[in-house]
Design a protein around this motif. Structure first.
Motif, short mmCIF file in Angstrom:
data_model
loop_
_atom_site.label_atom_id
_atom_site.label_comp_id
_atom_site.label_asym_id
_atom_site.label_seq_id
_atom_site.Cartn_x
_atom_site.Cartn_y
_atom_site.Cartn_z
N THR A 106 0.91 -1.09 -0.06
CA THR A 106 0.01 0.08 -0.14
C THR A 106 0.65 1.26 0.05
O THR A 106 1.81 1.50 0.98
N ILE A 107 0.63 2.17 -0.87
CA ILE A 107 1.39 3.44 -0.92
C ILE A 107 0.36 4.63 -0.60
O ILE A 107 -0.48 4.85 -1.60
N GLU A 108 0.60 5.41 0.43
CA GLU A 108 0.00 6.22 0.66
C GLU A 108 -0.07 7.46 -0.56
O GLU A 108 0.87 8.01 -0.95
N ALA A 109 -1.29 8.20 -0.49
CA ALA A 109 -1.25 9.31 -1.39
C ALA A 109 -0.32 10.36 -1.12
O ALA A 109 0.02 10.68 0.16
N ILE A 132 -1.89 -1.28 -4.03
CA ILE A 132 -2.58 -0.30 -3.87
C ILE A 132 -1.96 0.98 -3.77
O ILE A 132 -1.63 1.66 -2.70
N ALA A 133 -1.83 1.79 -4.75
CA ALA A 133 -1.09 3.00 -4.95
C ALA A 133 -2.28 4.07 -5.26
O ALA A 133 -2.68 4.41 -6.74
N ILE A 142 4.04 9.47 -6.78
CA ILE A 142 5.15 10.07 -8.12
C ILE A 142 6.30 8.84 -8.02
O ILE A 142 6.93 8.56 -6.70
N PHE A 143 6.27 8.12 -9.07
CA PHE A 143 7.89 7.29 -9.21
C PHE A 143 8.76 8.00 -10.16
O PHE A 143 8.44 8.72 -11.05
N THR A 144 9.85 8.08 -10.06
CA THR A 144 10.67 8.92 -10.76
C THR A 144 12.10 8.76 -10.54
O THR A 144 12.59 7.65 -9.87
N SER A 145 12.89 9.41 -11.22
CA SER A 145 14.60 9.38 -10.96
C SER A 145 14.91 9.80 -9.75
O SER A 145 14.55 10.66 -9.06
N GLU A 146 16.17 9.15 -9.36
CA GLU A 146 16.87 9.69 -8.05
C GLU A 146 17.59 10.88 -8.24
O GLU A 146 18.18 11.60 -7.46
N ARG A 147 17.88 11.31 -9.62
CA ARG A 147 18.94 12.55 -9.75
C ARG A 147 18.05 13.60 -9.49
O ARG A 147 16.95 13.94 -9.56
N GLY A 148 18.98 14.75 -9.57
CA GLY A 148 18.49 15.96 -9.23
C GLY A 148 17.88 16.80 -10.25
O GLY A 148 18.26 16.37 -11.41
N THR A 149 17.37 17.94 -10.10
CA THR A 149 16.79 18.71 -11.27
C THR A 149 17.91 19.02 -12.40
O THR A 149 19.12 19.39 -11.89
N VAL A 200 -1.32 8.41 -10.39
CA VAL A 200 -0.01 8.29 -10.27
C VAL A 200 1.00 8.78 -11.50
O VAL A 200 0.48 8.65 -12.50
N ARG A 201 2.28 9.02 -11.15
CA ARG A 201 3.23 9.47 -12.02
C ARG A 201 4.31 8.73 -12.11
O ARG A 201 4.78 8.31 -11.34
N ILE A 202 4.78 8.33 -13.42
CA ILE A 202 5.91 7.41 -13.63
C ILE A 202 6.72 8.18 -14.34
O ILE A 202 6.57 8.43 -15.67
#
Length: 503
Positions: A106-109, A132-133, A142-149, A200-202
């Motif tokens: 389960t992934i919280e909002a 349950i996302a 949000i699923f994303t890269s670990e790198r910075g802006t 959800v964003r990927i």
């Protein structure tokens, strides 16, 4: 391996190992050749990240291996996927261990999950288990890269993989997803429930597992109709945005944004219903295999194995890379729709523009399916680009018209006794073609990088009417063609400048 980005551990970083290490999988990288326009500047967040970690919240390290008990991730932390993190364990696991099913992650909002770049962090929901996302419009997950802006790239991490127990058309009824990373899928329960992905964003997914075998941003292997896929955005992926391998899952409100390969890729007997979806491309970012809005196969061999790939799509908008005649685009771009290899897709009330080719029906079996009324295109609109050659697709142009050139409607033969363009324009099908996208009432900002597009149709747009759902089931009835009418369903949760986000 020398790192080209901020180290994951600072002096004050939280280093919580939540699960037993089951072996980190490391593969050699073979990145595809592409050019991405990274000109998004600045930051959209007033939050100052911790200088020792680069993040605004504690980072919880999630070890590679199997999550074997019900687990919850909360928005107070950022979770880093190291290697392949698996919810449950499939019976066909490489270690020969007992299957583990019935586990729910389960992934919280509002939670942010990042993928470790070096170990190709990937989240895999194994058969018989759930994710349950369920975010909200105000607090998407949000699923994303670990790198910075400013440093994020397509393929920075793996992606989200859901494996279910619905039927596919592969021999024996099950298959392993490409890359051989243990993504086994398939069964006999078309109502199988793998959980919820909502709001959800990927971003920046698609790491290469093997040369030319990347993880898609969202991969769905034999996912059943009990699963909810709604309000999901996949941006800047190195492979397909959404790919369905068999299964029956239904989906709504999908955004494929500036990925490398195909927006919507359909294989292995997928039979779900998809409504309200948009694909938008980057002019300089296309795959060496050829990039399309839709790429649809029954399977790789074009066999007659059942169940056939026969999904229903309605209210899709496919925006290609070529905004105007002078815009140079990658020569790897191909078709708004590439329908091939014996599939039986049905597409209704949808809009396609700005690709070298509009529609390509490819192969004798696919053409035969169209002739038999099993491949269906109705109430759709194709539009070209103003002044791009003689017909809006480059044909008839000269070297002053940037390549590639194409045609409105293309095929490898006839649909029965009819040329494919004559078949497409059959009066009863109510399909339409226009020389330029401006004729449709689409706002031009939908092509532009670095800003939020205007998705709703302009006043007086011909697309505000003309949809038909007569004889159809499983769809919400609307009057408009394409993904949007007068309401923008991306508001609040979607993001079109993920390079600038601070987490």
């Amino acid at each position: 391996m020398k790192k080209l980005y901020t180290p994951k551990f600072g002096t004050n970083a939280l280093k919580t190992m939540m699960f037993v290490l089951a072996g980190t999988l490391i593969f050699s990288s073979c990145k595809k050749t592409t050019i991405i326009e990274y000109n998004e500047a600045g930051s959209n967040s007033g939050t100052t990240p911790n200088p020792s970690t680069g993040f605004t919240k504690p980072v919880v390290e999630v070890a590679s291996g199997n999550i074997t008990t019900n687990t919850t991730w909360t928005k107070g932390n950022i979770y880093r996927l190291n290697g392949f993190v698996r919810v449950g364990r499939d019976a066909k696991n490489s270690g020969g261990l007992a299957a583990v099913e019935g586990v729910t992650l389960t992934i919280e909002a509002g939670t942010v999950i990042i993928g470790d770049r070096e170990t190709k962090g990937t989240l895999v929901i194994q058969r018989g288990n759930k994710i349950i996302a369920e975010g909200t419009s105000a607090q998407p997950i949000i699923f994303t890269s670990e790198r910075g802006t400013g440093l994020r790239e397509p393929g920075d991490w793996g992606g989200v993989v859901i494996c279910g127990k619905a039927a596919n058309n592969q021999p024996g009824g099950e298959a392993e997803l490409e890359g051989a990373y243990g993504g086994w899928h398939g069964g006999t329960n078309d109502a199988d429930n793998s959980g919820i992905l909502k709001y959800v964003r990927i971003d920046y997914a698609g790491t290469p597992i093997n040369p030319n075998q990347e993880v898609n941003s969202l991969t769905m292997g034999s996912v059943g109709s009990g699963t909810v896929i709604d309000y999901v955005q996949c941006s800047y992926g190195l492979d397909d945005a959404f790919e369905w391998f068999g299964g029956t899952v239904n989906a709504k409100h999908l955004i494929a944004y500036r990925g490398l390969d195909d927006d919507f890729d359909v294989d292995f007997g997928f039979r779900g219903t998809v409504q309200f979806a948009i694909g938008i491309r980057d002019a300089n970012s296309a795959d060496q295999s050829g990039s399309n809005g839709f790429e649809v196969d029954n399977d790789g061999a074009g066999s007659s194995l059942t169940p056939f790939t026969s999904p229903q799509f309605s209210n899709v908008t496919i925006i290609g890379p070529k905004k105007d005649r002078n815009k140079t685009i990658s020569t790897q771009f191909q078709n708004a729709m590439h329908l091939r290899r014996n599939n039986k897709i049905k597409i209704y009330n949808s809009v396609f523009t700005a690709y070298p080719n509009g529609l390509f029906i490819d192969g004798a079996t696919t053409l035969a399916n169209a002739a038999a009324g099993e491949l269906v295109l109705k109430n759709n609109v194709l539009a070209g680009v103003d002044g791009w050659g003689a017909n809006g697709y480059g044909t008839g142009g000269t070297t002053t018209f940037p390549n590639p050139i194409g045609v409105e409607i293309k095929s490898t033969g006839n649909v029965g006794t009819q040329a494919v363009d004559v078949w497409f324009k059959t009066a009863a099908f109510a399909n339409e073609t226009y020389p330029k996208w401006e004729d449709l009432g689409i706002d031009g900002t939908i092509f532009d990088l670095g800003a939020t597009p205007k998705f709703t149709l302009n006043t007086g747009s011909i697309l505000l009417a003309g949809a038909s759902f007569t004889g159809l089931t499983g769809f919400e009835t609307v009057t408009y063609r394409g993904a949007f009418g007068t309401t923008d369903w991306t508001t609040g949760w979607a993001n079109f400048t993920p390079q600038t986000n601070v987490y």
